[in-house]
Structures are given as structure tokens and as C-alpha cells.
Design a protein around this motif. Structure first.
Motif, PDB file in Angstrom:
ATOM      1  N   UNK A 138      -0.593   6.988   4.237  1.00 38.93           N
ATOM      2  CA  UNK A 138       0.080   5.734   3.901  1.00 38.93           C
ATOM      3  C   UNK A 138      -0.921   4.601   3.712  1.00 38.93           C
ATOM      4  N   UNK A 139      -2.016   4.631   4.472  1.00 38.79           N
ATOM      5  CA  UNK A 139      -2.990   3.542   4.386  1.00 38.79           C
ATOM      6  C   UNK A 139      -3.774   3.574   3.073  1.00 38.79           C
ATOM      7  N   UNK A 140      -3.615   4.642   2.321  1.00 34.65           N
ATOM      8  CA  UNK A 140      -4.234   4.709   0.999  1.00 34.65           C
ATOM      9  C   UNK A 140      -3.322   4.232  -0.112  1.00 34.65           C
ATOM     10  N   UNK A 141      -2.090   3.797   0.241  1.00 38.28           N
ATOM     11  CA  UNK A 141      -1.115   3.390  -0.776  1.00 38.28           C
ATOM     12  C   UNK A 141      -1.613   2.227  -1.646  1.00 38.28           C
ATOM     13  N   UNK A 142      -2.230   1.188  -1.088  1.00 33.70           N
ATOM     14  CA  UNK A 142      -2.723   0.106  -1.963  1.00 33.70           C
ATOM     15  C   UNK A 142      -3.734   0.602  -2.994  1.00 33.70           C
ATOM     16  N   UNK A 143      -4.611   1.509  -2.583  1.00 37.96           N
ATOM     17  CA  UNK A 143      -5.624   2.040  -3.505  1.00 37.96           C
ATOM     18  C   UNK A 143      -4.989   2.992  -4.525  1.00 37.96           C
ATOM     19  N   UNK A 144      -3.954   3.700  -4.103  1.00 36.39           N
ATOM     20  CA  UNK A 144      -3.215   4.550  -5.032  1.00 36.39           C
ATOM     21  C   UNK A 144      -2.557   3.695  -6.114  1.00 36.39           C
ATOM     22  N   UNK A 145      -2.072   2.522  -5.719  1.00 34.07           N
ATOM     23  CA  UNK A 145      -1.469   1.615  -6.696  1.00 34.07           C
ATOM     24  C   UNK A 145      -2.466   1.148  -7.732  1.00 34.07           C
ATOM     25  N   UNK A 146      -3.688   0.862  -7.284  1.00 31.27           N
ATOM     26  CA  UNK A 146      -4.740   0.448  -8.226  1.00 31.27           C
ATOM     27  C   UNK A 146      -5.065   1.602  -9.179  1.00 31.27           C
ATOM     28  N   UNK A 147      -5.130   2.823  -8.654  1.00 33.36           N
ATOM     29  CA  UNK A 147      -5.400   3.992  -9.489  1.00 33.36           C
ATOM     30  C   UNK A 147      -4.306   4.162 -10.548  1.00 33.36           C
ATOM     31  N   UNK A 155      -1.526  -6.492  -8.127  1.00 36.21           N
ATOM     32  CA  UNK A 155      -0.081  -6.418  -7.895  1.00 36.21           C
ATOM     33  C   UNK A 155       0.283  -5.155  -7.109  1.00 36.21           C
ATOM     34  N   UNK A 156      -0.091  -3.943  -7.586  1.00 27.96           N
ATOM     35  CA  UNK A 156       0.223  -2.751  -6.785  1.00 27.96           C
ATOM     36  C   UNK A 156      -0.558  -2.695  -5.475  1.00 27.96           C
ATOM     37  N   UNK A 157      -1.750  -3.267  -5.447  1.00 27.67           N
ATOM     38  CA  UNK A 157      -2.536  -3.273  -4.212  1.00 27.67           C
ATOM     39  C   UNK A 157      -1.804  -4.070  -3.131  1.00 27.67           C
ATOM     40  N   UNK A 158      -1.348  -5.262  -3.493  1.00 23.17           N
ATOM     41  CA  UNK A 158      -0.602  -6.086  -2.541  1.00 23.17           C
ATOM     42  C   UNK A 158       0.727  -5.419  -2.188  1.00 23.17           C
ATOM     43  N   UNK A 186       0.195  -2.900   0.478  1.00 26.07           N
ATOM     44  CA  UNK A 186      -0.006  -3.530   1.797  1.00 26.07           C
ATOM     45  C   UNK A 186       1.332  -3.972   2.383  1.00 26.07           C
ATOM     46  N   UNK A 187       2.186  -4.540   1.546  1.00 21.66           N
ATOM     47  CA  UNK A 187       3.503  -4.990   2.011  1.00 21.66           C
ATOM     48  C   UNK A 187       4.321  -3.815   2.541  1.00 21.66           C
ATOM     49  N   UNK A 197      20.565   0.891   4.902  1.00 20.42           N
ATOM     50  CA  UNK A 197      20.733   0.755   3.447  1.00 20.42           C
ATOM     51  C   UNK A 197      19.895  -0.395   2.897  1.00 20.42           C
ATOM     52  N   UNK A 198      19.841  -1.512   3.651  1.00 21.51           N
ATOM     53  CA  UNK A 198      19.096  -2.681   3.188  1.00 21.51           C
ATOM     54  C   UNK A 198      17.590  -2.447   3.278  1.00 21.51           C
ATOM     55  N   UNK A 199      17.161  -1.766   4.335  1.00 22.83           N
ATOM     56  CA  UNK A 199      15.736  -1.445   4.452  1.00 22.83           C
ATOM     57  C   UNK A 199      15.275  -0.607   3.252  1.00 22.83           C
ATOM     58  N   UNK A 200      16.041   0.426   2.912  1.00 24.24           N
ATOM     59  CA  UNK A 200      15.663   1.279   1.789  1.00 24.24           C
ATOM     60  C   UNK A 200      15.683   0.496   0.481  1.00 24.24           C
ATOM     61  N   UNK A 201      16.636  -0.397   0.342  1.00 24.76           N
ATOM     62  CA  UNK A 201      16.712  -1.224  -0.859  1.00 24.76           C
ATOM     63  C   UNK A 201      15.447  -2.072  -1.016  1.00 24.76           C
ATOM     64  N   UNK A 202      15.015  -2.698   0.073  1.00 25.30           N
ATOM     65  CA  UNK A 202      13.832  -3.553   0.024  1.00 25.30           C
ATOM     66  C   UNK A 202      12.572  -2.727  -0.221  1.00 25.30           C
ATOM     67  N   UNK A 203      12.423  -1.620   0.496  1.00 26.16           N
ATOM     68  CA  UNK A 203      11.254  -0.755   0.311  1.00 26.16           C
ATOM     69  C   UNK A 203      11.133  -0.310  -1.149  1.00 26.16           C
ATOM     70  N   UNK A 204      12.235   0.106  -1.745  1.00 24.38           N
ATOM     71  CA  UNK A 204      12.201   0.632  -3.110  1.00 24.38           C
ATOM     72  C   UNK A 204      11.960  -0.467  -4.129  1.00 24.38           C
ATOM     73  N   UNK A 205      12.613  -1.621  -3.945  1.00 26.37           N
ATOM     74  CA  UNK A 205      12.428  -2.731  -4.875  1.00 26.37           C
ATOM     75  C   UNK A 205      10.973  -3.181  -4.908  1.00 26.37           C
ATOM     76  N   UNK A 206      10.326  -3.210  -3.756  1.00 29.52           N
ATOM     77  CA  UNK A 206       8.914  -3.605  -3.704  1.00 29.52           C
ATOM     78  C   UNK A 206       8.039  -2.530  -4.336  1.00 29.52           C
ATOM     79  N   UNK A 207       8.303  -1.271  -4.016  1.00 25.40           N
ATOM     80  CA  UNK A 207       7.499  -0.176  -4.560  1.00 25.40           C
ATOM     81  C   UNK A 207       7.532  -0.168  -6.085  1.00 25.40           C
TER      82      UNK A 207
END
Length: 432
Positions: free
Chosen positions: A56-65, A270-273, A276-277, A320-330
Motif C-alpha cells: 500500500x505504501x507504494x501506491x503514490x509511486x504506482x500512481x506516478x507510473x 495528482x496520483x501521487x497525492x 497518500x490520501x 458504504x460512505x467509506x467505500x464511496x470516498x475511497x473510490x472517488x479519490x482513487x
């Protein structure tokens, strides 16, 4: 002469049916196979991430890739499903073949590192790009290419969820609000059925959902009244809530995307931030269960779509709201994948919560939310009603329809697909 003309029409129909079967079979074979590969890879990386949570800690770098992969080779492929829909509405530059491998790779990267995303978008883009490639190789007319692109959508959708009838109708219904294009009806059905067969032939098994609740008449002494009217009222109330949650999801994901592009001037940040979020949100929520698809969870008592059908599961009032927020940000901040499976999660979890609040059967209302939030977000109530039948059986089809149609109206004219056109508005505002 009239009888001769009628017979000639039947020969023409038979010829067109044979012709489209021949054209669609390679689309179904290729798309079904690629979707099978995609689902196998998705299952593999999901379980791999469960075993190695540090990814999970590699997610910001995955976004840049992912950003640079699209920047270097994606071009207009970054528009995803909307590009396919635009090409169907108004043929232009075509759907690039590179869309398929690019979206497949970047979706797998998103899921490997914990992004909250789905799979429908990837499957549809695989279908559209492969259909576009075949249409270009065969030098089809713009009219035939348009239909072939629709068969690509139906093949991808039908294969990825194991719902061929839904896939066929979805491809017809999703293009515009208020109308369906019946000229592609049979080709889309052929494509969806064969793509699903091909995907299954590769050994892919879809998640099994079931609703154990058995509906009873509200008044036993009235045998002609087959419905539980009180339960039907609860379904309508929940249909409104499902539609509003669809509206919230669509608005939030578009708002995040717009504001991220407006205020973050360096695009790859944008994906890097965003990554992190997502990491921070995991610790705020106190769980990693909102990452990935969410069909099932790592632990037996975790939060997932399957858990939402159980009244005694770990699903809470705000899952339901947590999943909504997680997905909208992703998805709003540049990661790849579909919206539909997260919408299933949001709907099933919301249905679970509302059922407990209203004293309704949890498994039924989780199933209703599963399809109705999807119906509202994509403006496809008929396809989603059919999905309820394909996934859960026919026993509660009227409740499926009521929930989906209500959610469709209360989601307004917003939706997750920006290229979806409004042909017939959902309501008359009084203007001539």
C-alpha cells in the motif's frame, strides 16, 4: 407480390444474422480471452496484496507510473469508456488498439498497490479497443464499426461479470438517457453470450450471490395480492436513498477530478497525492477493507460485498460512505479501473444498513442496493434489473425493478460517464 416481399425480408434478416455472427465471433473470442486473463491477474494481485500489506505504501509511486505510462503511450486512450462512447455517437479517430494492454496493465497496478477501483471499465475498454481494431482491419463502414464497438462493450461487460443478457442490454442503454439503439440488439447479445462462454472456458469462475429471503403477501387472507405492500414501500424509500448515493458518487468523482486538475499544477503529482490520501484514509477508517475490489475481504469478519448480505457481518452504518470516498479519490485522481464493482459495494453496504434500520430482510436489500446504485450511477435501470435476475434469480424481480427505476430517477441527470447523452429527460420541467 406482398408475400414475396415478406419472404425476401426474412432472407435479408437471415443474411444479416449470419453476417453479424461471423463479424462478432472474433470479437467475442479475443475479448473473452483477454477478460479471462484480466480476471485471473486481478485475483492473483488481490491475494498477493493481502499477503504483503506493505505494498500500500507504494501506491503514490504506482500512481506516478500510471501517469507516465499514459503520457508516453496512451494519447487519447486516457479518456477510457468515454472515448468508446464518443466514437459510437460520432465516428472520428477511432478507438486505439493500445487501449486494451494499457488499461489492463494499469488496472492491475492500481489493484496491486491497493487502489479502490473496479473492473468493468477495464473490460469495456478491452472490448471497445479490440472491436475497433477488428473493424479497422476489415475496413468496415462507419455504421458497421459503430455496431461492432457496441458489441465490444457488451462482450467485455458480459464476460467480466458473467451476465451476458445484462451486458447486451447495457451496451444499448448506456449510450444515451431515454433511448435504446435496437439496431445492435442481436449482435450485442451474440457477443455477450459468446464472450462469457469463452471466459468461462478458460476456467474463470464468477462470485456467487444468493438471496435466501422468501417473499410473502402482506395480507395472507387476500390470495390475489401476491406482494408484501409494506415491504414494497420500504423498497421505494430505499430506492430513493440508492439514487441519491449514485448522485453523490458521480458528483464527487467529477468534482475531485476537476479540482485536482485545477489546483495541482504538476500533473504527475495528482496520483501521487491521491495515493497518500488513500493511505491516510486507511488509518482513519481503521481498516484496509475499502481497498481493491471489495468483493471479499482478507479476514472472515471483514467488510465486503459478500459480507453485506449477512446481517451479523462486520459491515457498519458508514461502510458504504467509506467505500464511496475511497473510490472517488482513487479514480478521480488518476488511477485506473472501473466504477461498477465499487458501486456494488456501496449499494450492498447501504442496503444492509437501511434494512437493519427499517426492519427489512438484509440479504434482499443488500441485493437491491447492489444493482440499484449501479442503475442510478450509469442511468441503465433496465440492464440493472436484468442483472438482478441473472445474479439473484427471478423471485424478487418486481422489487429489483422498483429499486432500480426509483434510483434511476432520483440520481438526476448526472452519471459516471461524461459522454452519455440526454435524449429524453427523466422528468418534464414544464418547458415546451
Amino acid at each position: 407480390m406482398k408475400q414475396f416481399k415478406t419472404s425476401l425480408e426474412q432472407f435479408t434478416v437471415a443474411y444479416e444474422l449470419l453476417r453479424w455472427t461471423i463479424l462478432v465471433l472474433p470479437v467475442a473470442l479475443i475479448v473473452g480471452s483477454l477478460v479471462a486473463l484480466f480476471l485471473w491477474l486481478l485475483d492473483f494481485v488481490t491475494h498477493f496484496r493481502w499477503e504483503h500489506e506493505w505494498l500500500l505504501y507504494g501506491l503514490p509511486f504506482a500512481g506516478v507510473l500510471i501517469y507516465w505510462l499514459y503520457r508516453l503511450g496512451g494519447k487519447n486512450a486516457d479518456k477510457g469508456n468515454n472515448l468508446i462512447m464518443e466514437e459510437i455517437h460520432e465516428p472520428g479517430g477511432g478507438v486505439p488498439a493500445r487501449m486494451a494492454p494499457l488499461v489492463l496493465l494499469t488496472t492491475i497496478i492500481t489493484h496491486l498497490f491497493g487502489g479502490s477501483a473496479g473492473r468493468e471499465g477495464t473490460a469495456v475498454q478491452i472490448g471497445g479497443s479490440m472491436a475497433g481494431l477488428i473493424g479497422k482491419k476489415l475496413r468496415l463502414t462507419p455504421a458497421d464499426t459503430r455496431i461492432l464497438l457496441m458489441t465490444g462493450i457488451s462482450a467485455g461487460f458480459g464476460a467480466v461479470f458473467g451476465t451476458p443478457l445484462t451486458g447486451a442490454v447495457f451496451a444499448l442503454e448506456v449510450l444515451a438517457i431515454g433511448v435504446m439503439s435496437y439496431d445492435a440488439l442481436v449482435p450485442c447479445l451474440i457477443a455477450a453470450v459468446f464472450a462469457d462462454v469463452v471466459c468461462s472456458a478458460w476456467g474463470i469462475h464468477h462470485t456467487h450471490y444468493s438471496i435466501a429471503y422468501i417473499s410473502q403477501p402482506f395480507i395472507e387472507s387476500l390470495p390475489f395480492l401476491h406482494l408484501d405492500l409494506w415491504l414494497l414501500c420500504k423498497v421505494i424509500v430505499c430506492g430513493v436513498a440508492f439514487g441519491l448515493s449514485s448522485f453523490l458518487f458521480s458528483k464527487l468523482i467529477h468534482s475531485i477530478k476537476h479540482n485536482a486538475n485545477a489546483y495541482i499544477k504538476i500533473p504527475w503529482l495528482i496520483p501521487f497525492i491521491g495515493g497518500i490520501v488513500i493511505i491516510v484514509l486507511c488509518y482513519v477508517a481503521g481498516t484496509f477493507d475499502y481497498l481493491g475490489l471489495g468483493v471479499s475481504s482478507k479476514s472472515a469478519g471483514g467488510i465486503s460485498i459478500l459480507a453485506a448480505f449477512d446481517a451479523n457481518s462486520g459491515v457498519n452504518d458508514w461502510s458504504w460512505l467509506w467505500k464511496l470516498v475511497f473510490t472517488a479519490i482513487t479514480l478521480g485522481m488518476g488511477f485506473k479501473g472501473g466504477e461498477v464493482t465499487p458501486l456494488f459495494f456501496i449499494g450492498a453496504a447501504l442496503g444492509h444498513t437501511l434494512a437493519l434500520l427499517l426492519g427489512a430482510p438484509v440479504d434482499l436489500f443488500a441485493g437491491l442496493g447492489f444493482i440499484a446504485v449501479f442503475a442510478g450511477a450509469t442511468n441503465t435501470p433496465i440492464a440493472c434489473t436484468l442483472m438482478g435476475v441473472e445474479l439473484f434469480g427471478t423471485d424478487h424481480v418486481l422489487y429489483f425493478a422498483v429499486a432500480c427505476f426509483t434510483a434511476y430517477y432520483f440520481s438526476g441527470h448526472s452519471g459516471i460517464y461524461g459522454s452519455q447523452r440526454i435524449v429524453v429527460p427523466k422528468y418534464n420541467n414544464g418547458a415546451d
